[in-house]
Scaffold this active site. Structure first.
Site, PDB file in Angstrom:
ATOM      1  N   ASN A  56       0.849  -1.187   0.000  1.00 50.16           N
ATOM      2  CA  ASN A  56       0.000   0.000   0.000  1.00 50.16           C
ATOM      3  C   ASN A  56       0.883   1.234   0.000  1.00 50.16           C
ATOM      4  O   ASN A  56       1.980   1.227   0.572  1.00 50.16           O
ATOM      5  CB  ASN A  56      -0.889   0.016   1.256  1.00 50.16           C
ATOM      6  CG  ASN A  56      -1.797   1.239   1.308  1.00 50.16           C
ATOM      7  OD1 ASN A  56      -2.381   1.638   0.289  1.00 50.16           O
ATOM      8  ND2 ASN A  56      -1.931   1.840   2.475  1.00 50.16           N
ATOM      9  N   HIS A 100       0.629   4.988   1.449  1.00 49.95           N
ATOM     10  CA  HIS A 100      -0.166   5.761   2.400  1.00 49.95           C
ATOM     11  C   HIS A 100       0.410   7.172   2.503  1.00 49.95           C
ATOM     12  O   HIS A 100       1.627   7.328   2.672  1.00 49.95           O
ATOM     13  CB  HIS A 100      -0.147   5.081   3.772  1.00 49.95           C
ATOM     14  CG  HIS A 100      -0.928   5.841   4.794  1.00 49.95           C
ATOM     15  ND1 HIS A 100      -2.298   5.850   4.800  1.00 49.95           N
ATOM     16  CD2 HIS A 100      -0.532   6.650   5.792  1.00 49.95           C
ATOM     17  CE1 HIS A 100      -2.725   6.632   5.788  1.00 49.95           C
ATOM     18  NE2 HIS A 100      -1.673   7.126   6.409  1.00 49.95           N
ATOM     19  N   SER A 125       4.402   6.821   2.578  1.00 48.48           N
ATOM     20  CA  SER A 125       5.064   5.572   2.976  1.00 48.48           C
ATOM     21  C   SER A 125       4.549   4.414   2.140  1.00 48.48           C
ATOM     22  O   SER A 125       3.370   4.360   1.798  1.00 48.48           O
ATOM     23  CB  SER A 125       4.744   5.247   4.448  1.00 48.48           C
ATOM     24  OG  SER A 125       5.041   6.332   5.298  1.00 48.48           O
ATOM     25  N   ASP A 184      -2.993   0.422   8.079  1.00 52.91           N
ATOM     26  CA  ASP A 184      -1.800   1.262   7.907  1.00 52.91           C
ATOM     27  C   ASP A 184      -0.724   0.948   8.946  1.00 52.91           C
ATOM     28  O   ASP A 184       0.129   1.801   9.246  1.00 52.91           O
ATOM     29  CB  ASP A 184      -2.159   2.757   7.946  1.00 52.91           C
ATOM     30  CG  ASP A 184      -3.094   3.157   6.811  1.00 52.91           C
ATOM     31  OD1 ASP A 184      -2.937   2.615   5.711  1.00 52.91           O
ATOM     32  OD2 ASP A 184      -3.985   3.980   7.042  1.00 52.91           O
TER      33      ASP A 184
HETATM   34  N1  NHR Z   1      -6.752  -2.875   5.054  1.00 50.86           N
HETATM   35  C1  NHR Z   1      -5.961  -3.400   5.979  1.00 50.86           C
HETATM   36  N2  NHR Z   1      -6.411  -4.483   6.625  1.00 50.86           N
HETATM   37  N3  NHR Z   1      -4.742  -2.918   6.284  1.00 50.86           N
HETATM   38  C2  NHR Z   1      -4.298  -1.834   5.654  1.00 50.86           C
HETATM   39  O1  NHR Z   1      -3.105  -1.357   5.971  1.00 50.86           O
HETATM   40  C3  NHR Z   1      -5.081  -1.197   4.652  1.00 50.86           C
HETATM   41  C4  NHR Z   1      -6.336  -1.766   4.385  1.00 50.86           C
HETATM   42  C5  NHR Z   1      -7.172  -1.206   3.416  1.00 50.86           C
HETATM   43  C6  NHR Z   1      -6.803  -0.059   2.765  1.00 50.86           C
HETATM   44  C7  NHR Z   1      -5.290   1.847   2.410  1.00 50.86           C
HETATM   45  C8  NHR Z   1      -5.585   2.933   3.417  1.00 50.86           C
HETATM   46  C9  NHR Z   1      -4.651   4.100   3.471  1.00 50.86           C
HETATM   47  O2  NHR Z   1      -3.526   4.015   2.956  1.00 50.86           O
HETATM   48  C10 NHR Z   1      -5.585   0.538   3.056  1.00 50.86           C
HETATM   49  C11 NHR Z   1      -4.712  -0.031   3.969  1.00 50.86           C
HETATM   50  C12 NHR Z   1      -9.329   3.301   3.411  1.00 50.86           C
HETATM   51  C13 NHR Z   1      -9.630   3.565   4.733  1.00 50.86           C
HETATM   52  C14 NHR Z   1     -11.061   3.754   5.183  1.00 50.86           C
HETATM   53  O3  NHR Z   1     -11.310   4.103   6.320  1.00 50.86           O
HETATM   54  C15 NHR Z   1      -8.579   3.622   5.624  1.00 50.86           C
HETATM   55  C16 NHR Z   1      -7.266   3.417   5.190  1.00 50.86           C
HETATM   56  C17 NHR Z   1      -6.985   3.151   3.865  1.00 50.86           C
HETATM   57  C18 NHR Z   1      -8.025   3.105   2.965  1.00 50.86           C
HETATM   58  N4  NHR Z   1     -12.058   3.465   4.313  1.00 50.86           N
HETATM   59  C19 NHR Z   1     -13.502   3.541   4.595  1.00 50.86           C
HETATM   60  C20 NHR Z   1     -14.089   2.120   4.840  1.00 50.86           C
HETATM   61  O4  NHR Z   1     -15.095   2.047   5.547  1.00 50.86           O
HETATM   62  C21 NHR Z   1     -14.257   4.106   3.423  1.00 50.86           C
HETATM   63  C22 NHR Z   1     -13.812   5.490   3.059  1.00 50.86           C
HETATM   64  C23 NHR Z   1     -14.333   5.905   1.690  1.00 50.86           C
HETATM   65  O5  NHR Z   1     -14.926   5.078   0.968  1.00 50.86           O
HETATM   66  O6  NHR Z   1     -14.124   7.080   1.344  1.00 50.86           O
HETATM   67  O7  NHR Z   1     -13.569   1.155   4.261  1.00 50.86           O
HETATM   68  O8  NHR Z   1      -4.990   5.138   4.085  1.00 50.86           O
HETATM   69  C1  GAR Z   2      -2.715   9.093  -2.971  1.00 52.46           C
HETATM   70  O1  GAR Z   2      -2.279  10.278  -2.360  1.00 52.46           O
HETATM   71  C2  GAR Z   2      -2.579   7.927  -2.005  1.00 52.46           C
HETATM   72  O2  GAR Z   2      -1.440   8.006  -1.207  1.00 52.46           O
HETATM   73  C3  GAR Z   2      -3.814   8.106  -1.186  1.00 52.46           C
HETATM   74  O3  GAR Z   2      -4.808   8.504  -2.087  1.00 52.46           O
HETATM   75  C4  GAR Z   2      -4.219   9.149  -3.214  1.00 52.46           C
HETATM   76  C5  GAR Z   2      -4.600   8.388  -4.451  1.00 52.46           C
HETATM   77  O4  GAR Z   2      -4.271   9.127  -5.596  1.00 52.46           O
HETATM   78  N1  GAR Z   2      -4.190   6.893  -0.530  1.00 52.46           N
HETATM   79  C6  GAR Z   2      -5.005   6.883   0.491  1.00 52.46           C
HETATM   80  O5  GAR Z   2      -5.400   7.904   1.030  1.00 52.46           O
HETATM   81  C7  GAR Z   2      -5.428   5.516   0.948  1.00 52.46           C
HETATM   82  N2  GAR Z   2      -6.402   5.660   1.962  1.00 52.46           N
HETATM   83  P1  GAR Z   2      -4.277   8.440  -7.024  1.00 52.46           P
HETATM   84  O6  GAR Z   2      -5.617   7.746  -7.174  1.00 52.46           O
HETATM   85  O7  GAR Z   2      -4.148   9.594  -7.968  1.00 52.46           O
HETATM   86  O8  GAR Z   2      -3.129   7.501  -7.081  1.00 52.46           O
END
Ligand code: NHR
Ligand code: GAR
Length: 222
Positions: A112, A114, A141, A150
């Protein structure tokens, strides 16, 4: 001709797909030894799918709203991904939290990006929170994904300054520019077998990593 075998990569997105584009561009130029086998979005109609099509890569939609719950969505997602036999799966702006069943299925081959300097600012709205906290540095990261959101082992980070007068959008743009260098490089190392996950630890060039690497130093030592 390259000596490095290409790995098969599946990219999961939810939106714009600019990180996907950076990966597609480096794959096309031969800089990155990957074949992007498929791009999958949980949101229909997003721009990232169009980028995949333009690059001649299968662009697939799996709308989580069509499923009763997370496990049902993820079972279908796993089946769709595995049809493309990936060596690596990359989350690139993928916005759905994944259960432990999913993260265990892909343990050691799920990355991922982040948008924060982990372990700071896990979760959402990282740019806003970094500004509110008065941080002078921020960034992005790359980590192996585990069940802890994360919280998986970090491979490499890139940093940018937080400038006076930044708002979340100006800061996000500065970080994003670094993301486009950071993610392809981490994927390249994985493809070359230089980086791997062993238990809870990242190994790099045959040694356990004590600290995540910095992009800036990695680019200098290439
Ligand atoms: N899942 C796990 N188990 N572990 C990680 O490290 C993950 C993951 C899923 C996604 C990306 C992530 C980020 O880089 C990621 C890492 C979405 C949310 C979230 O709260 C949080 C972190 C990340 C991606 N999503 C809401 C949900 O209910 C929906 C938000 C929306 O749709 O706008 O899934 O930050
Ligand atoms: C990027 O900044 C990525 O790091 C972030 O969303 C953007 C995606 O941009 N990821 C998250 O926030 C995961 N929760 P992109 O669609 O243009 O690559």
């Amino acid at each position: 001709m390259s000596a490095v075998r290409k790995i098969r990569l599946v990219v999961l997105i939810s939106g714009r797909g600019s990180n996907l584009q950076a990966i597609l561009d480096q794959a096309a130029s031969g800089e990155l030894p990957v074949e992007v086998a498929a791009v999958i979005s949980n949101r229909p109609g997003v721009h990232g799918l169009e980028r995949a099509r333009q690059a001649g890569v299968p662009a697939l939609e799996l709308d989580h709203k069509h499923f009763a719950n997370r496990p049902a969505f993820e079972a279908a997602l796993i089946e769709l991904i595995d049809r493309h036999r990936p060596d690596l799966v990359a989350l690139a702006g993928f916005m759905r939290v994944l259960t432990a069943d999913f993260t265990e299925h892909y343990r050691g081959r799920l990355l991922n990006i982040h948008p924060s300097l982990l372990p700071k600012f896990r979760g959402l709205h990282t740019h806003e929170r970094a500004i509110a906290a008065g941080e002078t540095e921020h960034g992005a990261s790359i980590h192996f994904v585990t069940a802890e959101l994360d919280g998986g082992p970090v491979i490499m980070r890139a940093r940018v300054p937080v400038l006076l007068g930044d708002d979340p959008d100006t800061l996000a743009a500065r970080v994003l520019e670094r993301e486009h260098r950071l993610y392809p490089l981490a994927i390249r190392w994985f493809a070359e077998g230089r980086v791997r996950l062993d238990g809870e630890r990242v190994w790099f060039d045959g040694k356990p990593l004590a600290e995540p690497l910095w992009l800036e130093e990695a680019l200098l030592s290439r």
